[in-house]
Write an enzyme that holds these catalytic residues in place. Sequence first.
Site, PDB file in Angstrom:
ATOM      1  N   GLU A   1       0.825  -1.203   0.000  1.00 49.28           N
ATOM      2  CA  GLU A   1       0.000   0.000   0.000  1.00 49.28           C
ATOM      3  C   GLU A   1       0.867   1.265   0.000  1.00 49.28           C
ATOM      4  OE1 GLU A   1      -3.304  -0.819   2.644  1.00 49.28           O
ATOM      5  OE2 GLU A   1      -3.928   1.264   2.531  1.00 49.28           O
TER       6      GLU A   1
ATOM      7  N   HIS B   1       8.098 -26.713   1.807  1.00 45.82           N
ATOM      8  CA  HIS B   1       7.569 -27.907   1.156  1.00 45.82           C
ATOM      9  C   HIS B   1       6.469 -27.539   0.171  1.00 45.82           C
ATOM     10  CE1 HIS B   1       9.813 -30.762   3.699  1.00 45.82           C
ATOM     11  NE2 HIS B   1       9.786 -29.735   4.546  1.00 45.82           N
TER      12      HIS B   1
ATOM     13  N   LYS C   1     -13.051   2.433  -1.680  1.00 48.92           N
ATOM     14  CA  LYS C   1     -13.954   2.682  -0.545  1.00 48.92           C
ATOM     15  C   LYS C   1     -15.129   3.534  -1.026  1.00 48.92           C
ATOM     16  CE  LYS C   1     -10.853   2.510   3.484  1.00 48.92           C
ATOM     17  NZ  LYS C   1     -10.288   3.223   4.604  1.00 48.92           N
TER      18      LYS C   1
HETATM   19  O1  PA5 Z   1      -3.191   1.796   5.838  1.00 48.72           O
HETATM   20  C1  PA5 Z   1      -4.267   2.275   5.556  1.00 48.72           C
HETATM   21  O2  PA5 Z   1      -4.463   3.506   5.547  1.00 48.72           O
HETATM   22  C2  PA5 Z   1      -5.452   1.388   5.213  1.00 48.72           C
HETATM   23  O3  PA5 Z   1      -5.080   0.062   5.092  1.00 48.72           O
HETATM   24  C3  PA5 Z   1      -6.502   1.501   6.314  1.00 48.72           C
HETATM   25  O4  PA5 Z   1      -5.930   1.079   7.522  1.00 48.72           O
HETATM   26  C4  PA5 Z   1      -7.732   0.645   5.999  1.00 48.72           C
HETATM   27  O5  PA5 Z   1      -8.253   1.001   4.758  1.00 48.72           O
HETATM   28  C5  PA5 Z   1      -8.782   0.842   7.075  1.00 48.72           C
HETATM   29  O6  PA5 Z   1      -9.086   2.193   7.216  1.00 48.72           O
HETATM   30  P1  PA5 Z   1      -9.712   2.756   8.532  1.00 48.72           P
HETATM   31  O7  PA5 Z   1      -8.738   2.574   9.620  1.00 48.72           O
HETATM   32  O8  PA5 Z   1      -9.967   4.206   8.216  1.00 48.72           O
HETATM   33  O9  PA5 Z   1     -10.982   1.984   8.769  1.00 48.72           O
END
Ligand code: PA5
Length: 413
Positions: free
Chosen positions: A268, A289, A402
Site C-alpha cells: 500500500e 515444502h 472505498k
Molecule cells: O493503511 C491504511 O491507511 C489502510 O489500510 C486503512 O488502515 C484501511 O483502509 C482501514 O481504514 P480505517 O482505519 O480508516 O478503517
Amino acid sequence: MKWDLKEFRIDLSTLGNFPVELDPINKAHEKLSARLRSDIGFFDCPVKVRSLLPDIHKQAKALRARHDRVVCLGIGGSHLGAWTLIEALRTPQDASTFPLCWGSNFDPPFVERARHFLKEGTSTALVVISKSGNTVETLSAFAQLCDKQTQPLLITDSKSGELRRLANQYGWPTLPVPENIGGRFSVLTAVGLLPAALAGIDIESVLSGAIAMHEYLQGCAPQDNPAYLLATAKHSLHVRSGYAMQYLMPYWSSLRPFSDWYVQLWAESLGKNGRGPSPAAALGSQDQHSLLQLFKDGPKNKLIGFVNVTDETKTSVKNPVFESPDFSYLWNIPVGRLNRLACDSTQTSLGRSGVPTYRIDLPSLNARTLGALFLFFELSCAFAAELYGVNAFDQPGVEETKQLLRDALQNQP
Ligand code: PA5
C-alpha cells in the site's frame, strides 16, 4: 553486510552485490527526514505515545474487569499490526482466560462466528478500530454486533468520521489515532497497543524495543543505516535486475501475521504510479515444502527475506516412544534447532541457485524484539518510497474503492 543490533541481527550479505551509491541514499534521506520533521509521525511515535499509556491501560483494565471476552473490529492498518502482536505474544493461558475474536473480513461467516462467540460468553467487550471512522465494512460489523447494553470502545480520529460522531453522541469511550500516522504505520499507537494490552501483552516493552531501534537508526549515517540499506538493496534488485517479487518468510508460525503486516506496508505504501515491488508472505517449513521449488528453479524474479528466532530454550526435548535408529540424529535436539537448520538449508539451497536472500535472527521472540522489528520495517519502507519516487503515506487506490463501495451501497436499486 551484517549488523548486530541490540534487538536482532540482520544479514544482507546473501543479497549479492548491490551498489551503495551515496548520492541517491543521501537525497532520499534528506527528503524522508524533511517529511519526518513536518507531516509524518510514525518514526517519533514510540516516544510520543508513552503519554497515552496510562489511558490505554485504564481502558484495557476496565474492559477486562467488566467482561469475559472481547470482539475487535478493524481492517487493513486497523487490524494487521495489532493481530501480529497478539498472535506472536499472547500466552495460551491468556487466550483461554480472556478469548478474543477479531473481525477483519466482514462476511456472513464472520458475523455467524462472532454471534456464536458472543453467545458463549456472559459479557463481551466490543472494540472498534477505524482511523477514518467511515470504513463501511467495519461500521456494518459494528452495527451487527452492538446491542443496547454494549458500551463499545472506539479507536479513531480525534475530530472527524462517523465513529467520532457516534462517540460524541452516545458518550462512548475512545482512544485517538494520531492525525499524522496512517493506518498501516499505526501499530505503535493505540491501534495496536490497546488490543495488545487487552491480550495481556507487555506494551511498555513493545515501545521500549521500538525506542531503542529509533535511537539506533537515528544515530546511523545514512550509508550505514541497515533499514536504508535493506530498502536500497531491494529497490536496486527490483529495478535493475527484475527481482520484483519480494517475499518475507518467517520460520516461526507465530510470526506469520508479521509477514501479512509487511505485505500491506510494502504494497500500500509503494504500489503507485506503475511502480513498486510485489511483496508476498510465506511461512517456514510449510512453504519450504510448497513454494521453495518455484523460488529455486522458477523465474528469477524473487528475493526472499527470512526471519528466525534463535532461542532454543523454549522447546522441550523429548525422546520418542518408538524405536527408529536410522533417525537417531533427530531425537534429543530442541525443536527450535530443527527449525533453524531448516531455515539454514533453505537459504543455502537458494544461494546455490543464485536467488538473493536476506536474514533477520531474533535472539528471542518477545515484546521488545517485535517493537524494534516494526519500527525497522516502517523506516525501511518509507525510505524505499523515496527511492521509488512515490508517496508512502497515501493510498488513492484503496480510497477510490472505498468510495465506489459507498456509492454502490447508496445507489442500490
Ligand atoms: O493503511 C491504511 O491507511 C489502510 O489500510 C486503512 O488502515 C484501511 O483502509 C482501514 O481504514 P480505517 O482505519 O480508516 O478503517
